[in-house]
Design a protein around this motif. Structure first.
Motif, PDB file in Angstrom:
ATOM      1  N   TYR A 187       0.831  -1.206   0.000  1.00  9.35           N
ATOM      2  CA  TYR A 187       0.000   0.000   0.000  1.00  9.35           C
ATOM      3  C   TYR A 187       0.862   1.251   0.000  1.00  9.35           C
ATOM      4  CZ  TYR A 187      -3.385   3.507   1.480  1.00  9.35           C
ATOM      5  OH  TYR A 187      -4.167   4.636   1.557  1.00  9.35           O
ATOM      6  N   ALA A 209       2.274   1.714  -3.493  1.00  6.98           N
ATOM      7  CA  ALA A 209       1.272   1.939  -4.528  1.00  6.98           C
ATOM      8  C   ALA A 209       0.505   3.238  -4.358  1.00  6.98           C
ATOM      9  CB  ALA A 209       0.288   0.769  -4.554  1.00  6.98           C
ATOM     10  N   ARG A 210       0.337   3.709  -3.126  1.00  4.60           N
ATOM     11  CA  ARG A 210      -0.541   4.860  -2.895  1.00  4.60           C
ATOM     12  C   ARG A 210       0.150   6.064  -2.261  1.00  4.60           C
ATOM     13  NH1 ARG A 210      -3.649   2.798  -6.125  1.00  4.60           N
ATOM     14  NH2 ARG A 210      -5.901   2.433  -5.723  1.00  4.60           N
ATOM     15  N   VAL A 248       1.484  -4.900  -4.866  1.00  8.07           N
ATOM     16  CA  VAL A 248       1.593  -3.570  -5.470  1.00  8.07           C
ATOM     17  C   VAL A 248       0.888  -3.545  -6.820  1.00  8.07           C
ATOM     18  CG1 VAL A 248       3.216  -1.947  -6.527  1.00  8.07           C
ATOM     19  CG2 VAL A 248       3.659  -2.824  -4.242  1.00  8.07           C
ATOM     20  N   GLN A 249       1.122  -4.562  -7.626  1.00  4.71           N
ATOM     21  CA  GLN A 249       0.475  -4.621  -8.929  1.00  4.71           C
ATOM     22  C   GLN A 249      -1.033  -4.731  -8.795  1.00  4.71           C
ATOM     23  OE1 GLN A 249       3.438  -3.544 -10.485  1.00  4.71           O
ATOM     24  NE2 GLN A 249       2.195  -4.422 -12.108  1.00  4.71           N
ATOM     25  N   ARG A 289      -2.456  -1.241  -7.690  1.00  2.00           N
ATOM     26  CA  ARG A 289      -2.435  -0.285  -8.795  1.00  2.00           C
ATOM     27  C   ARG A 289      -3.615  -0.469  -9.740  1.00  2.00           C
ATOM     28  NH1 ARG A 289       4.043  -0.402 -10.386  1.00  2.00           N
ATOM     29  NH2 ARG A 289       4.743   0.955  -8.671  1.00  2.00           N
ATOM     30  N   ARG A 297      -8.363   4.824  -8.237  1.00  2.00           N
ATOM     31  CA  ARG A 297      -8.057   5.801  -7.193  1.00  2.00           C
ATOM     32  C   ARG A 297      -9.283   6.595  -6.770  1.00  2.00           C
ATOM     33  NH1 ARG A 297      -2.761   7.094  -6.057  1.00  2.00           N
ATOM     34  NH2 ARG A 297      -1.176   5.997  -7.291  1.00  2.00           N
ATOM     35  N   LYS A 351       1.548  -4.299 -15.471  1.00  2.00           N
ATOM     36  CA  LYS A 351       0.974  -3.248 -16.331  1.00  2.00           C
ATOM     37  C   LYS A 351       2.098  -2.410 -16.900  1.00  2.00           C
ATOM     38  CE  LYS A 351      -3.347  -3.069 -13.817  1.00  2.00           C
ATOM     39  NZ  LYS A 351      -3.128  -4.253 -13.028  1.00  2.00           N
TER      40      LYS A 351
END
Length: 313
Positions: A130, A133-134, A195-196, A199, A203, A313
């Motif tokens: 988290y 990723a954020r 993480v992938q 994502r 959001r 991605k």
């Protein structure tokens, strides 16, 4: 006075005045189409034959071990085939009580390590994922790259400094060296996996929760974590399989027979000085494989879904 249209036969009226009957028969397949379909069936047959042969070769060692666990000890290597002439169930009863403790004692030890490792990976790796990723923080990309580089770092490289550290702490011959590193997000593979997945979560959900007054802890617990079930299930299954089958780490840190896990206990059946009880060894190997088989059987759909939804991605 009658017109020509009125004097036409009924069959001519139905056929639109053409006087030719309609032909509703389907056209026959050409020879080229038949040859092409036969070629396709031949290719499909060859592919299935190759897959069946490869599957038989891969499953043969497991089948041989199952059959050998049901044979007398003196006939295991004399009859290498899969044909079973006599049923020897005593290998399971003797193998269960052959060591210092019943074999269930070592399965409980492995279960303690597995449960601790699963909880550690789920908590620490999800929080680290988290953050990557954020959150926005200094040297985020650099730290993420270093984290990915640790995937290529072999476990045997860090085992010596880790052993020295845990020895000075006094944790040798305990379960802590096998569990505590999992609480520090040391499994970079699972961090990258989560993480992938994060994502791929929109959001807009974070922004909506932030408008309602939620901070990062609440967003993580109430919004992100419930949506990460496939990734968490994948982490759980992989952690269970890898930890349950871990032999090297348990062999290094666990020296007391009372603390042995399943892989180390199976090693105790092999004696280099006296006769080895192969039948009991194979029987307890089958017993130790049952939890792995059941976990994979019931968690297969979560495993496939987790891998499919965490693509790069």
């Amino acid at each position: 006075m009658t017109t020509k249209l009125e004097t036409l036969p009924a069959s001519d009226k139905k056929s639109g005045g053409a006087g030719k009957p309609t032909n509703h028969r389907k056209p026959r397949e050409s020879r080229g189409t038949l040859a092409f379909s036969k070629a396709q069936r031949g290719k499909a047959f060859m592919k299935h034959a190759v897959l069946i042969l490869a599957g038989a070769l891969m499953i043969y060692p497991l089948l041989w071990m199952v059959i050998s666990s049901l044979r007398p000890n003196e006939l295991i290597f004399r009859e290498p085939g899969l044909w079973l002439n006599s049923l020897e169930m005593s290998n399971y009863t003797s193998g269960w009580s052959a060591l210092t403790h019943p074999f269930g004692h070592y399965m409980i030890n492995s279960a303690i390590v597995v449960i601790g490792s699963i909880l550690g990976n789920l908590i620490s790796c999800s929080m680290a994922a988290y953050a990557f990723a954020r959150l926005q923080f200094t040297a985020k990309k650099l730290l993420f790259g270093i984290m990915l580089l640790t995937i290529m770092l072999p476990f045997h490289v860090v085992i010596v400094p880790q052993y020295i550290l845990f020895s000075q702490i006094g944790w040798v011959n305990t379960f802590w060296p096998l569990i505590v590193p999992k609480l520090l997000a040391t499994e970079a593979f699972f961090v990258f996996l989560m993480v992938q997945f994060i994502r791929g979560i929109p959001r807009e959900l974070d922004e909506a929760a932030r408008i309602d007054g939620a901070g990062h802890p609440r967003i993580f617990l109430r919004v992100i974590l419930p949506l990460m079930v496939p990734a968490l299930a994948t982490t759980t299954i992989f952690t269970f399989i890898w930890t349950w089958n871990d032999f090297f780490g348990a062999l290094i840190y666990l020296t007391d027979p009372d603390m042995f896990t399943v892989p180390v206990a199976l090693r105790a059946f092999v004696d280099s000085q006296s006769a080895t009880s192969w039948g009991s060894l194979f029987a307890m190997s089958i017993v130790s494989l049952l939890p792995v088989f059941l976990v994979f059987l019931f968690g297969q759909r979560f495993l496939i879904k987790g891998i499919a939804t965490t693509g790069i991605k």
